[in-house]
Write a protein that holds these residues in place. Structure first.
Motif, short mmCIF file in Angstrom:
data_model
loop_
_atom_site.label_atom_id
_atom_site.label_comp_id
_atom_site.label_asym_id
_atom_site.label_seq_id
_atom_site.Cartn_x
_atom_site.Cartn_y
_atom_site.Cartn_z
N LEU A 1 1.19 4.21 -3.00
CA LEU A 1 0.99 5.66 -2.77
C LEU A 1 2.23 6.46 -3.15
CD1 LEU A 1 -0.95 5.78 0.61
CD2 LEU A 1 -1.84 5.90 -1.73
N ALA B 1 -11.08 2.59 -0.45
CA ALA B 1 -11.20 2.93 0.97
C ALA B 1 -12.51 3.66 1.28
CB ALA B 1 -10.01 3.79 1.40
N ASP B 2 -13.00 4.45 0.32
CA ASP B 2 -14.15 5.32 0.60
C ASP B 2 -15.50 4.72 0.21
OD1 ASP B 2 -12.25 7.10 1.39
OD2 ASP B 2 -12.37 8.37 -0.40
N HIS C 1 0.83 -1.19 0.00
CA HIS C 1 0.00 0.00 0.00
C HIS C 1 0.87 1.25 0.00
CE1 HIS C 1 -3.15 2.83 1.45
NE2 HIS C 1 -3.94 2.03 0.76
N ALA D 1 -8.03 5.14 -3.09
CA ALA D 1 -8.93 6.06 -2.37
C ALA D 1 -10.37 5.62 -2.54
CB ALA D 1 -8.72 7.49 -2.87
N ARG D 2 -10.74 5.24 -3.75
CA ARG D 2 -12.13 4.80 -3.97
C ARG D 2 -12.44 3.50 -3.23
NH1 ARG D 2 -12.62 4.06 -9.84
NH2 ARG D 2 -10.38 4.49 -9.99
N SER E 1 -11.98 6.64 -12.43
CA SER E 1 -10.92 7.46 -11.87
C SER E 1 -11.22 8.94 -12.04
CB SER E 1 -9.60 7.12 -12.55
OG SER E 1 -8.56 7.87 -11.97
N ALA F 1 -5.96 -2.26 1.70
CA ALA F 1 -6.74 -1.07 2.05
C ALA F 1 -8.11 -1.39 2.61
CB ALA F 1 -6.89 -0.19 0.80
N SER G 1 -3.31 5.33 -7.21
CA SER G 1 -3.59 6.10 -6.00
C SER G 1 -5.07 6.47 -5.90
CB SER G 1 -2.66 7.32 -6.00
OG SER G 1 -3.23 8.39 -5.35
N ASP G 2 -5.66 6.91 -6.99
CA ASP G 2 -7.09 7.22 -6.95
C ASP G 2 -7.91 5.95 -6.74
OD1 ASP G 2 -9.28 9.34 -7.65
OD2 ASP G 2 -9.80 7.54 -8.82
#
Lengths: 233, 233, 233, 233, 233, 233
Positions: E52, F62-63, E48, F59-60, F37, F85, F55-56
């Motif tokens: 990043l 995780a969110d 991870h 984030a998705r 993305s 993640a 990276s994006d």
């Protein structure tokens, strides 16, 4: 959808355990037809039992109308031969369990019943490529039929072997290496906070998936027709 | 010394060819007992035939008194199971032929009968490690029983496939990938100035060697006893 | 049939042990010609000794009339180069022993003399593909010449290492990883109820077999002729 | 820093080519000592030449005072044995060239001189692990000594083989598989817009690097001392 | 020659350690430009963090004028992507350290910081082929930033892990598996009489070598241009 | 059950194709949440695009609240990082498609879009072990975004590449190697009488199966927590 769950051995109790595990995970609309061997060994332990079990298994695959067949022994007894015998999908519980394990962890450990089965399983994993992710095949040292006659309780030796494997190899999923171990998966998954995969349930989800995808076994290569008319006897 | 040459298929003519090949190479004092299947397929082409042939083969291995057994199909049908069934040595003609080939060349090519057998042979070679030295498994595109009913002559398609393989892969030994091809080895070895290996003859020399060495099949690991008493159907 | 058993090292006693082991297994009608190095090291321990031994070995292979040659060091010293130097078969005792072991068990363990030889043997096994079935290469921690000067007795450290390997790895055949260990094979096979394979004897049976099969080393690929005329000095 | 560039063969012209290639790339302060074989073959083509060359090579490694040794034949003749013979670093030009190629492309192709060398190179690559990135070993079909006696010009067959390899395998680096090809690297790198790696130059940069890092060959494992005192003759 | 040493993480202290290690080994005439991440994680521990860190790393590679780039994390973060982003050479410290180790010993062990990095490193080694020579990846159990904040002293846990690895695996080189461990290499090399390789220094020597050889990253294969124009957001 | 289908690229049309393919196969009760993305490349072609997209994507993952996540690029962009993640299952369409293919045929061929993606896919297959069954990765030579903008019709170059692969490799399943090819699977399966597998549909069935099995991503090994608190910038 009809799934034929073919137990290569002849034990009635173990066949009930397998059928129950399949029904418990089956999607609405999936019916499970469980069969057991009429002529084969009571349990499959090692190459010799597997070889004696395969002929009856192939006959049941050929004779049972289904949308997919599941070979319900962790050795994936006769899996390639069964794929020659039908054009619907055939899924082995050994392969299915390890495939699912690779979706959840980088490595997995198999805990099977008796040591005589270890080389059979290792050979299967090397053939399929799944050995790449396998961190070991352990044996609980328990005969298959003892497992079939009731696991559980704090002293269960299979559960103890699973706990040892989990402790030895951090970060690995655990694969239950015998169709008779299906009952243990849920409780051990919770206790160990680790994916503990039962092959029967895994195979049902994969077989359902392949059927829904509308795909059938290829007829060609090693699964193709032989050139000669076969004459028995 | 008594060698039991067990043909996994039921074809009488092919069994005679195999017996003749074994007797031709056998050392003085070695007697050949050739058997054929009573219930199995007339020829072994692919996984399904192999699975149907194995049970009768195991019975013959168990019932035939011999100093060693030879599984006389290039697929090495049921080889591991047969090693569980007896404590005398068991040699497969596929493995034997490739072992001998590695003594004579860095690489070898297998020329078998029908394409459906290619993946079976490739899987065996990967298991034994012999794939490391294998430069390919080709198929002559000829049914096993046609081979059994008489090869030879300038138009023989198996010989043609062997010539093509030899031309394509310089420096490789050639392995004849079917028990029915035994007759071709001598003439092609001479014609091509290349070792052309027949599995039946190769297996006889290895079986004799292992017997003379006084060694027996290990009883343990995958060849060990299963834990449970087997109860048939 | 004449078999040339070429000891890559120069030790007279060890050469006698090797010759005796070869003669004990040789078929009626096989004569053994044993030679030893005139210029090489007294024993072969590791890469450097092997490199110093190879030139004299090749000269003996080229100069000794025989139906087949046996390289009588478990490292298979100069085996590929020897196969370039002659068109009759050349068999190495390391490869031969491991081939025979795979006919009797799914896995085998090698017990060699000194640790410096382990990587040499492992590299050979990887090249031949035999590593696939190898469960480990152990060292007894004994110099080769000490082995040559008399093993046996209850305290023999080589026998002790073999016993440890057998206990550690159930179901495995044992391969004696030094030409000087030939004497131990019979007694340990009996004591351990496990195949214990001596390479010299194994190589004799394989060499005899290849000769009887009428096959010769391929002249091509890596064993083919070099393009240029060689000019020394 | 003194680098000993040891040509395993005895050809004076080729040794000059090698020395010139080494000097052209050497850092300021590095001196090159080039030696050639006094007793070995004029060129190294295949296993047999390599075996004949190694003993003189080891003597030169032992006798030449240097901060590192370079084995200047693409077959890396006797590389492991040379690492036993000294505690300073020993670099082979075959290994060095392929290592550098992996820094510049995901795959590389080797173009060597004669076909007899292909299996030697392939075996080396499998041992080192570098085979994982190798997309093939091609032969230009040119004797080593012809290469040594002058490449270049529009009809040069080695350059033609390099061009073919580059066209066949897009995205691959090209490795020149013979010490005598050093002259071609620069021009072909420019012409093909592809890294074309010469082993002699590659080895010099790696040897200089290892010396500057202050590291020496490990004395242990396969490079450790043998247990016995060696007695010649 | 300008070498860009790109630290994928954002830690200033660790970047200084890395820069100092690079400068200490750099040849006269080589200037080191060290950069650190502006947006990435403070340390790289596992998949991870690596994911990043990669985007900022690629931007720095694209924007920094240099003769070669060095990815200064032992995980070789984004190495293939970086090779797409530039036509000058890109060297990863993980790959570089293991390459150098193979020049000095038959096997090497990696000692890294935290266990979460082990599978990342193992996956890299399998991809490059360097796993063939790797005898294990160990973890010292120390967070990367603790290493960065000062190793050394008799109780240093990283040095202790290196000593354990050296004792367990005789004859192996040791590879320091984290850019922050650079300080330890010299002292441990001396103490253990074994090559202990720091990746930053190893990468500088390899990068300098590749630049001096006049070679650039191939534009093709996986490092070639994508077919579509990229449109962000 | 909620499945998050995360397209690593930013193309709206391709995301709609992916969402439609997922919804078409999803079981009753499964809802599909498709995201694309916000910052990444419009298509993923090769290592560099993949690195910019990850990276994006993380984030998705995780969110987005979901029972499982699907990485909807055949390169399985950032799959391991995504498994770090979240603790719910994460399935990649590349891995899923190949897993399903192994249930239907002994071998499979991948047909992807552009050649730059071939090494990325090959590397993934080697890591997972699925390369063992892969008979090749072909490229149609079509940019991803062209595929996204409408395949079909008699001249479709992707379909043509699939037909060529099927003809070249008899008995193999075909795997569509790009998320944008989902539309082609049904018609080609029928036309070629061969399983043609779309990864998006395959991944949905596997993700549903894993969720129904009640299993979650292991937290440990490479998917475990890093030791240090991460501090950005």
């Amino acid at each position: 959808m009809r799934l034929h769950v073919a137990n290569p051995n002849s034990d009635a109790g173990m066949t009930r355990t397998i059928a129950a595990a399949a029904e418990a995970i089956a999607a609405p609309g999936t019916s499970i037809i469980a069969t057991r061997s009429r002529t084969g060994p009571a349990s499959i332990e090692g190459y010799h039992d597997g070889a004696l079990a395969v002929s009856d298994l192939l006959a049941r695959v050929a004779d049972t109308s289904a949308d997919a067949h599941i070979v319900a022994c962790f050795d994936d007894t006769g899996l390639d031969a069964a794929r020659c015998a039908t054009s619907v999908p055939v899924v082995g519980i050994g392969e299915a369990a390890c495939l699912i394990a690779t979706q959840l962890a980088e490595r997995y450990v198999v805990v099977t019943s008796a040591a005589v089965s270890i080389p059979v399983i290792e050979a299967n994993l090397r053939r399929s490529g799944l050995a790449t992710r396998c961190a070991g095949v352990h044996a609980a040292g328990v005969p298959v039929l003892d497992i079939a006659q009731g696991a559980g309780g704090p002293d269960d030796p299979v559960a103890a072997a699973v706990r040892r494997a989990a402790a030895e190899i951090p970060g690995a999923a655990i694969v239950l290496g015998c169709a008779g171990m299906a009952d243990l998966a849920g409780a051990l998954t919770k206790e160990l906070d680790r994916p503990v995969v039962d092959g029967v349930a895994a195979a049902v989800t994969i077989a359902e998936g392949v059927v829904r995808l509308g795909l059938r076994t290829v007829k060609g290569g090693g699964y193709g027709a032989r050139s000669s008319r076969q004459t028995l006897g």
